[in-house]
Design a protein around this motif. Structure first.
Motif, PDB file in Angstrom:
ATOM      1  N   ASP A  29      16.081 -16.226 -26.610  1.00  0.00           N
ATOM      2  CA  ASP A  29      15.601 -17.249 -25.829  1.00  0.00           C
ATOM      3  C   ASP A  29      14.371 -17.591 -25.766  1.00  0.00           C
ATOM      4  N   TRP A  30      13.781 -18.922 -27.233  1.00  0.00           N
ATOM      5  CA  TRP A  30      12.827 -19.232 -26.971  1.00  0.00           C
ATOM      6  C   TRP A  30      11.790 -18.983 -25.615  1.00  0.00           C
ATOM      7  N   GLN A  31      12.121 -19.945 -24.372  1.00  0.00           N
ATOM      8  CA  GLN A  31      11.741 -20.527 -23.530  1.00  0.00           C
ATOM      9  C   GLN A  31      11.520 -19.064 -23.046  1.00  0.00           C
ATOM     10  N   ALA A  32      11.973 -18.019 -22.736  1.00  0.00           N
ATOM     11  CA  ALA A  32      12.180 -16.823 -21.958  1.00  0.00           C
ATOM     12  C   ALA A  32      10.474 -16.754 -21.405  1.00  0.00           C
ATOM     13  N   GLU A  33      10.690 -15.948 -20.450  1.00  0.00           N
ATOM     14  CA  GLU A  33       9.180 -15.503 -20.268  1.00  0.00           C
ATOM     15  C   GLU A  33       8.526 -14.459 -20.789  1.00  0.00           C
ATOM     16  N   ASP A  34       9.113 -13.606 -21.088  1.00  0.00           N
ATOM     17  CA  ASP A  34       8.352 -12.882 -22.139  1.00  0.00           C
ATOM     18  C   ASP A  34       9.209 -12.774 -23.566  1.00  0.00           C
ATOM     19  N   ALA A  35       9.082 -13.797 -24.366  1.00  0.00           N
ATOM     20  CA  ALA A  35       9.741 -14.318 -25.195  1.00  0.00           C
ATOM     21  C   ALA A  35       8.465 -14.004 -26.877  1.00  0.00           C
ATOM     22  N   ASP A  37       6.886 -10.777 -26.502  1.00  0.00           N
ATOM     23  CA  ASP A  37       8.242  -9.660 -27.386  1.00  0.00           C
ATOM     24  C   ASP A  37       9.440  -9.316 -27.610  1.00  0.00           C
ATOM     25  N   ARG A  38      10.174 -10.386 -26.793  1.00  0.00           N
ATOM     26  CA  ARG A  38      11.784 -10.163 -27.668  1.00  0.00           C
ATOM     27  C   ARG A  38      11.392 -10.791 -28.874  1.00  0.00           C
TER      28      ARG A  38
END
Lengths: 95, 417
Positions: A29-35, A37-38
Motif C-alpha cells: 500500500d503506497w499510503q502506508a506509514e512505512d511504504a 521500507d515496504r
C-alpha cells in the motif's frame, strides 16, 4: 519445461516470459506509514528458495495470461499452474 | 616449492619424482581469526590477499566439496574491464591490473592471454553506445578502441559481415581483455594462500552460524564447530542458502542458471573473444582448440546447475548467424552454473547486520573476471572493516538509497541483467 496452462493445457515454456517470485502480486500500500521500507523490500528483496518456488510466467506467445507456476528450482519440475488473476483475487485483490 | 622452467626440466630428467602436493590437507582448528566460507575463486583469492597483503596469519577457507569445483571451473574464462559506470569501471580495471601481474605474483601458470575482447555492433545506435562506453573506459584510464567494419574485418574476416538483418557496423575492442585458464586461477590462489599459512579445508560444509547477541562467533560445519573472529561468505550462486543459515533470509539476489558450451578441438581461428551484438552469443578459442562459447542465462530461478534446450538452441542460432563457418563443428560438452543475479546486475561486497559476518556475492554472470579484485577488496573489508576504494559502491544499502549500478538499465529484474 512444459507448463500445464489451466485453460490451454500443456504448453512449452518457450511460449512464456518469466517475471519472478509470485510475491510480486502483493504490491504494498503506497499510503502506508512505512511504504518506503515496504516498497524497498517488495522491489529488491527475494526469498530465492532452493526447492518449491511460486513464480509469475506470462504467456506472451499464447493467450497473454499471467500464470502463477509452482516449480522446483532444484529439479525444474513443474508442480502446478494457476491463473494469476485467480490467485490475486483469493488474496483479496481487485474486488 | 617454486615452479620454474628449470624445475620442469629437472623433473623431466629425474622421472617426475620430486613434485609435491601444491597445498596441504589440514584438519580444521578450533578457532581462526578469519574464516572464508567458499573455496571458489573469490574465496581463495580473498584468503590469498588476506595472508599476503594484509599479513593475516590465522585464516581458513572452508569448502563443502573440492576447491575450484563450482563456478570458477564452469565459466568461459574471459577477462575484461569494459564497463560504463563509475561504480564498476575502476573496480574491474583494478582486477585487470591484478590479472596482468598475477602469474608472477603467485608463481603459477594461469595461461593469461590478452588477445583482446571485441564487442560487435550492428546498428548506428549501438555504435554510439559503444563510443560512449569506450570514452567512459578511457576516462578511467582503460584501453578502448572503436573499430569500423574494415577494422573488424582485418581481425576476424570469417564473420558474417553482409547479413541483411544484422550487418556488422564495427566493434568496441579492449586489446587488454582476453582469457585465463580458470582452474589454474583456483589452484594458483590455493597454493599461494596455503604456502602463507592459510588452512584450506575441503569437504567441510558449513551447516550453520553460531550467532550470539548479534555477533557471529563461528560456524558449525560437518567437521565440527570452528570459531572465528570474523566470517566472510563468498559462495555466489548459493548466497541465499548460506546467508539464510545466518538468519538473513532475503537478499537482493535471485539464483539463475547460465549455460556454457565447448566444441571439439579445431585449428586456431578465433583471435580473441568476440561477442555478438544482435543475439546472445560470445566465443573464444581455448589453447586446446575448442570453441568456448555461451549466451544468456536461462531466465528463471534455478539451483539445478543444468539448463534447458531452448537456450542451447538460441545460443547456437546466434553463433550460426554471426559466424556460419562453425556450423560443421560438433558440440563436445555443455554445462550449467548457478549465478547470483542481483537486482541491478552488479555485485555486493559488504558487511551485514550481524557483527563479524561479511558478504561477497551477487556477481551475476561476470564473477570470473572480477576474481582478483573481489578477493583483494573482500580481504580489505575483512581486515580493515572499511571497503576498498574501488568497491565502495558495492553495498547492500544502495537499493534503499537509490544508488543502483545498473549497467544494462534493466531495473530490478534479475533475469534481464
Amino acid at each position: 519445461m512444459i507448463i500445464p496452462h489451466p485453460l490451454l493445457g500443456p504448453r512449452d515454456s518457450q511460449e512464456f516470459t518469466y517475471l519472478g517470485d509470485a510475491n510480486l502480486i502483493d504490491r504494498p500500500d503506497w499510503q502506508a506509514e512505512d511504504a518506503v521500507d515496504r516498497f524497498h523490500d517488495y522491489l529488491y528483496l527475494r526469498d530465492n528458495p532452493a526447492g518449491e518456488h511460486k513464480e509469475l510466467w506470462f504467456h506472451e506467445q499464447g493467450d497473454r495470461s499471467w500464470l502463477v507456476v509452482t516449480r522446483n528450482t532444484l529439479t525444474h519440475e513443474i508442480i502446478s499452474a494457476e491463473l494469476a488473476r485467480d490467485v490475486a483475487r483469493t488474496r483479496g485483490r481487485s474486488k | 616449492m617454486r615452479y620454474s622452467g628449470f624445475k620442469v626440466l629437472k623433473e623431466a630428467l629425474t622421472g617426475h619424482r620430486g613434485w609435491q602436493p601444491a597445498w596441504r590437507d589440514p584438519a580444521p582448528k578450533s578457532h581462526y581469526d578469519i574464516i572464508v566460507v567458499g573455496g571458489g575463486g573469490h574465496g581463495l583469492a580473498t584468503a590469498y590477499y588476506l595472508a599476503k597483503v594484509f599479513s593475516k596469519s590465522s585464516v581458513a577457507v572452508l569448502e563443502k566439496g573440492w576447491i575450484g569445483g563450482g563456478n570458477v571451473g564452469r565459466n568461459t574464462t574471459i577477462i575484461r574491464s569494459n564497463y560504463l559506470l563509475d561504480g564498476n569501471e575502476p573496480f574491474y580495471e583494478f582486477s585487470m591490473k591484478l590479472w596482468e601481474g598475477l602469474e608472477q605474483d603467485f608463481n603459477f601458470n594461469a595461461m593469461i592471454s590478452q588477445r583482446g575482447v571485441l564487442n560487435l555492433c550492428h546498428t548506428d545506435a549501438q555504435r554510439d553506445a559503444f563510443r560512449r562506453r569506450g570514452n567512459a573506459m578511457r576516462l578511467n584510464g582503460v584501453d578502448a578502441e572503436l573499430l569500423d567494419t574494415e577494422g573488424v574485418r582485418k581481425m576476424a574476416p570469417f564473420l558474417n559481415f553482409d547479413s541483411a538483418r544484422f550487418p556488422i557496423k564495427g566493434g568496441l575492442l579492449q586489446p587488454r581483455g582476453g582469457t585465463v585458464r580458470h582452474d589454474a586461477v583456483a589452484w594458483g590462489y590455493a597454493r599461494g594462500a596455503d604456502s602463507r599459512g592459510v588452512d584450506i579445508i575441503q569437504n567441510c560444509e558449513v551447516t550453520g552460524f553460531r550467532i550470539e547477541n548479534g555477533k557471529c562467533l563461528g560456524v558449525e560445519t560437518t567437521r565440527g564447530f570452528v570459531g572465528a573472529g570474523k566470517v566472510g561468505v563468498a559462495v555466489a550462486g548459493s548466497s541465499g542458502r548460506v546467508m539464510a543459515m545466518a538468519g538473513i533470509n532475503r537478499l537482493p539476489i535471485e539464483s539463475h542458471v547460465l549455460q556454457a558450451f565447448v566444441s571439439e578441438g579445431l585449428k586456431p581461428i578465433i583471435p580473441g573473444v568476440i561477442t555478438y551484438g544482435a543475439g546472445h552469443f560470445y566465443v573464444s578459442q581455448s589453447d586446446k582448440g575448442g570453441l568456448v562459447f555461451g549466451g544468456d542465462i536461462d531466465g528463471y530461478n534455478s539451483y539445478a546447475q543444468r539448463g534447458n534446450l531452448p537456450v542451447v538452441e538460441d545460443v547456437c542460432e546466434g553463433g550460426m548467424s554471426l559466424m556460419p563457418m562453425i556450423g560443421r563443428a560438433r558440440l563436445l560438452r555443455m554445462w550449467g552454473g548457478i549465478m547470483d543475479m542481483s537486482m541491478d546486475g552488479s555485485p555486493i561486497i559488504d558487511s551485514t547486520d550481524v557483527d563479524g559476518l561479511y558478504f561477497n556475492g551477487g556477481w551475476c554472470y561476470g564473477g570470473f573476471k572480477a576474481t582478483p579484485a573481489s578477493g583483494w577488496c573482500f580481504a580489505h573489508l575483512l581486515a580493515t572493516d572499511r571497503p576498498h576504494e574501488t568497491a565502495t559502491a558495492y553495498r547492500f544499502d544502495r537499493f534503499r538509497k537509490g544508488l543502483m549500478i545498473d549497467e544494462k538499465g534493466m531495473g530490478a529484474q534479475p533475469n534481464l541483467h
